[in-house]
Design a protein around this motif. Structure first.
Motif, mmCIF file in Angstrom:
data_model
loop_
_atom_site.group_PDB
_atom_site.id
_atom_site.type_symbol
_atom_site.label_atom_id
_atom_site.label_comp_id
_atom_site.label_asym_id
_atom_site.label_seq_id
_atom_site.Cartn_x
_atom_site.Cartn_y
_atom_site.Cartn_z
ATOM 1 N N LEU A 57 0.733 -1.936 0.200
ATOM 2 C CA LEU A 57 -0.521 0.226 0.175
ATOM 3 C C LEU A 57 0.784 1.117 0.065
ATOM 4 C CD1 LEU A 57 -2.219 -0.893 2.800
ATOM 5 C CD2 LEU A 57 -2.629 -1.513 -0.219
ATOM 6 N N ILE A 58 0.199 2.345 -0.636
ATOM 7 C CA ILE A 58 0.883 3.619 -0.807
ATOM 8 C C ILE A 58 -0.012 4.603 0.324
ATOM 9 C CG2 ILE A 58 1.805 5.646 -2.134
ATOM 10 C CD1 ILE A 58 2.454 3.561 -4.196
ATOM 11 N N ASP A 59 1.310 5.665 1.436
ATOM 12 C CA ASP A 59 0.178 5.778 2.537
ATOM 13 C C ASP A 59 0.383 7.949 1.130
ATOM 14 O OD1 ASP A 59 -1.277 8.230 3.614
ATOM 15 O OD2 ASP A 59 -0.057 6.714 5.771
ATOM 16 N N ALA A 60 -0.503 8.179 1.103
ATOM 17 C CA ALA A 60 -0.142 9.420 -0.077
ATOM 18 C C ALA A 60 0.074 10.690 0.443
ATOM 19 C CB ALA A 60 -1.466 9.562 -1.510
ATOM 20 N N HIS A 61 -0.618 11.040 1.948
ATOM 21 C CA HIS A 61 -0.159 11.891 2.671
ATOM 22 C C HIS A 61 0.073 11.347 4.269
ATOM 23 C CE1 HIS A 61 -1.561 16.340 2.633
ATOM 24 N NE2 HIS A 61 -0.795 16.247 3.714
ATOM 25 N N THR A 62 1.826 11.783 4.073
ATOM 26 C CA THR A 62 1.739 11.641 6.298
ATOM 27 C C THR A 62 3.155 12.709 6.037
ATOM 28 O OG1 THR A 62 3.905 10.031 5.116
ATOM 29 C CG2 THR A 62 1.703 9.038 6.157
#
Length: 233
Positions: A57-62
């Motif tokens: 998975l890619i967390d697009a806003h951290t």
């Protein structure tokens, strides 16, 4: 060669659940997918019965802090897109990824310091971060972000409506012309630009200025079909 075999596992490729049940990985890359494939000699076997194998998975806003990259990987997030942070912290995190513990960390991409005005979003809380006000400053700002290791450029273009509704306050905001100059300078240097917005009009302004993406949902009203048409254009 390091080989790993996932056997008798449900496989989701990001679009469909496949009828295959075996994945062979060689030196970190998928070498074969099929049903009942032979296990190569010396391969590590992961018994997957009752489990699902899927793309990371890619967390697009951290905004990563502490052990965030290690914790992310535990939960299947293999890439973190950091949307604003301190350059020294990002450099240290990337250096750790290249070290012996790198395989236990999610990949990291970061905007480092986002474009904002003095006293604006981000700089109001961290006054030491770099800011700009005029379009003529855009090229130098982008060059500085590239030199500090930014993987893409982030612009804070919150028009005040969102924060104002939450805490009855407003912050100074970068002008549309300056935002557009930052985006143009980034494009000239082959950099993607993402814009922090919160309202439909701010989103439209960013898209019309040439932004590659928006970093927040639009919360003041439903965008409507016209917004989608603007994105498509």
């Amino acid at each position: 060669m390091v080989r790993t075999v996932f056997r008798e596992v449900r496989i989701f490729d990001g679009h469909h659940v496949r009828t295959d049940d075996t994945v062979v990985v060689e030196d970190g890359r998928i070498a074969a997918i099929g049903r009942g494939l032979a296990v190569p000699a010396s391969a590590e076997v992961v018994e997957g019965r009752g489990c699902t194998l899927l793309p990371g998975l890619i967390d697009a806003h951290t905004h990563i802090v502490g052990a965030a990259l290690r914790q992310a990987l535990v939960w299947g997030v293999t890439t973190e897109l950091d949307m604003a942070n301190f350059p020294d912290k990002m450099a240290a995190a990337k250096k750790e990824q290249d070290g012996p513990l790198g395989s236990s960390l999610a990949d990291l991409r970061s905007a480092c310091c986002a474009a904002t005005v003095p006293g604006g979003h981000g700089s109001a809380r961290f006054p030491e971060i770099p800011t700009l006000t005029e379009p003529e400053e855009a090229a130098g700002f982008v060059d500085a972000r590239i030199s500090e290791g930014s993987d893409y450029i982030k612009v804070h273009y919150d028009d005040g409506q969102v924060s104002g509704h939450m805490d009855d306050s407003t912050l100074p905001v970068i002008r549309k012309e300056t935002m557009a100059a930052v985006i143009a300078a980034a494009r000239e240097r082959g950099m993607l630009t993402l814009v922090h917005t919160g309202t439909v009009q701010a989103g439209l302004d960013a898209v019309e200025a040439g932004a590659h993406g928006l970093a927040h949902l639009l919360v003041d009203r439903a965008p409507g079909p016209g917004f989608g048409e603007a994105l498509a254009r």
